[in-house]
Scaffold this active site. Structure first.
Site, PDB file in Angstrom:
ATOM      1  N   LYS A 278      39.636  46.995  27.802  1.00  0.00           N
ATOM      2  CA  LYS A 278      38.592  47.463  28.722  1.00  0.00           C
ATOM      3  C   LYS A 278      38.833  48.935  29.063  1.00  0.00           C
ATOM      4  O   LYS A 278      38.140  49.808  28.570  1.00  0.00           O
ATOM      5  CB  LYS A 278      38.587  46.635  30.004  1.00  0.00           C
ATOM      6  CG  LYS A 278      38.742  45.139  29.812  1.00  0.00           C
ATOM      7  CD  LYS A 278      37.514  44.472  29.250  1.00  0.00           C
ATOM      8  CE  LYS A 278      37.679  42.951  29.246  1.00  0.00           C
ATOM      9  NZ  LYS A 278      36.494  42.245  28.763  1.00  0.00           N
TER      10      LYS A 278
ATOM     11  N   TRP B 174      37.408  33.264  33.870  1.00  0.00           N
ATOM     12  CA  TRP B 174      38.789  33.544  33.453  1.00  0.00           C
ATOM     13  C   TRP B 174      39.778  32.885  34.404  1.00  0.00           C
ATOM     14  O   TRP B 174      40.836  32.416  33.964  1.00  0.00           O
ATOM     15  CB  TRP B 174      38.989  35.050  33.347  1.00  0.00           C
ATOM     16  CG  TRP B 174      37.958  35.673  32.468  1.00  0.00           C
ATOM     17  CD1 TRP B 174      36.961  36.554  32.818  1.00  0.00           C
ATOM     18  CD2 TRP B 174      37.748  35.411  31.069  1.00  0.00           C
ATOM     19  NE1 TRP B 174      36.167  36.850  31.741  1.00  0.00           N
ATOM     20  CE2 TRP B 174      36.625  36.171  30.652  1.00  0.00           C
ATOM     21  CE3 TRP B 174      38.410  34.620  30.129  1.00  0.00           C
ATOM     22  CZ2 TRP B 174      36.148  36.156  29.346  1.00  0.00           C
ATOM     23  CZ3 TRP B 174      37.942  34.592  28.823  1.00  0.00           C
ATOM     24  CH2 TRP B 174      36.825  35.354  28.446  1.00  0.00           C
TER      25      TRP B 174
ATOM     26  N   ASP C  34      45.758  38.928  37.154  1.00  0.00           N
ATOM     27  CA  ASP C  34      45.146  39.277  35.873  1.00  0.00           C
ATOM     28  C   ASP C  34      44.213  40.459  36.125  1.00  0.00           C
ATOM     29  O   ASP C  34      43.172  40.323  36.761  1.00  0.00           O
ATOM     30  CB  ASP C  34      44.370  38.074  35.322  1.00  0.00           C
ATOM     31  CG  ASP C  34      43.580  38.398  34.062  1.00  0.00           C
ATOM     32  OD1 ASP C  34      43.699  39.524  33.538  1.00  0.00           O
ATOM     33  OD2 ASP C  34      42.820  37.513  33.613  1.00  0.00           O
TER      34      ASP C  34
END
Length: 357
Positions: A192, A100, A168
């Protein structure tokens, strides 16, 4: 109802009390005569939901008044581009700790110079770089707090320094306490710990919002979204509603202090089980970088990994297959995963290792 132990990395398991409350209100939200799914984002009922969600999230994360809280769409992946689009004028510093991070770097390079301050790619992202001094001569610095694919996590964050710091937190927001004032932007795809897929939380210092690029198309301007209270366009109303329910659930459970304690208890049990059988279960992350959200490990052979996954399905365990890019096993244990689920999994792991060693 026979619910499985859902270890999927995301979309992930959600707290059962939250799902039950949403179910109870699904057809007729608080006698409004309609579902939240059908509700206008301009209606009084939804404006109340939006304010309650912001209030609950602000309380649980201890967000100061000088931050904007926005609920956007497009996932964290859209933020990979929107942040540099707004704030990258000359150069930015990125720390590369996984897939990511690499995607965020790739997008940022479209808008300016990217300085990769530190990277763990040379060891296949099995650790978090330590003792980092963030550059102060960049437009901003960027980190990824947790890495779902490689099972690593910032256990202690680097200090902000002279330049703004963006993070992030898609895979570990709401899992532990942290000082939000160390960051200028915190963003997270909700799927999540924070809610279902479809809404992205963006928490931004108001002075930074004011400095964002106003020469962009409207949907990419943070100031417009902040000024319109996340309702410039039709927001994901039901997802925002569930984020609010989850934040309230966390508060009712004792706040982030209690949630973090549970998450550490689950992680320590799982890592202890692995370490006691290290010749059979080989963790892919170095011990000082191990994630308490996503635990990744390998077995002695791919054949045994396939057998492991087949047998877990018969035990009401789901979602344990490692990411397709790395293989192996991945145990995602977000807030809603119970200690009981980890206890049952570790008992299975002990038996499986004994029978197949």
């Amino acid at each position: 109802m026979n619910r499985k132990y859902n270890f999927s990395a995301g979309p992930a398991t959600l707290p059962l009390p939250v799902l039950e409350e949403a179910k109870q209100q699904l057809l007729n939200y608080k006698n409004a005569g309609m579902s939240v799914l059908e509700m206008s984002h301009r209606s009084k009922d939804f404006i109340t939901i939006l304010e309650e969600t912001k209030t609950a999230l602000t309380k649980v994360l201890s967000i100061p008044d000088n931050y904007d809280v926005m609920f956007l769409t497009g996932g964290a992946s859209t933020q990979f581009a929107t942040l540099p689009m707004n704030f990258l004028k000359n150069s930015a510093g990125y720390i590369n700790t996984g897939s990511w991070s690499k995607k965020a770097i790739k997008e940022a390079k479209l808008f300016g110079n990217v300085n990769v301050v530190a990277s763990s790619e040379e060891q296949n992202f099995n650790y978090i770089p330590q003792d980092i001094s963030l550059p102060g001569d960049v437009d901003y610095n960027h980190i990824t707090s947790n890495n779902t694919i490689f099972g690593t996590q910032w256990l202690q964050f680097p200090q902000r320094g002279e330049s703004p710091l963006f993070v992030d937190m898609s895979s570990d927001i709401l899992s532990r306490k942290f000082d939000i004032q160390n960051f200028d932007v915190v963003y997270a795809g909700a799927q999540k710990n924070a809610g279902p897929a479809g809404v992205t939380i963006v928490i931004m210092r108001k002075d930074l919002t004011e400095k964002s690029n106003t020469s962009l198309p409207s949907m990419f301007q943070y100031k417009i979204h902040a000024d319109k209270d996340s309702c410039y366009n039709t927001p994901p109303v039901f997802q925002i509603y569930l984020v609010g329910l989850i934040a309230k659930w966390i508060e009712s459970e004792g706040g982030l202090e209690t949630i973090e304690k549970r998450n550490r208890q689950k992680g320590e049990l799982l890592y202890q089980t692995m370490d006691e059988r290290s010749s059979f279960y080989t963790g892919t992350a170095k011990k000082d970088s191990r994630s308490f959200m996503n635990v990744t490990f390998r077995l002695p052979s791919e054949e045994l990994e396939k057998k492991f996954l087949q047998e877990t399905e018969t035990k009401s365990f789901s979602g344990l297959k490692g990411h397709r890019s790395v293989g192996g096993i991945r145990v995602s244990m977000y807030n809603a995963m119970s200690l009981e689920g980890i206890e049952k999994l570790t008992e299975f792991m002990k038996d499986f290792a004994q029978q197949n060693s």
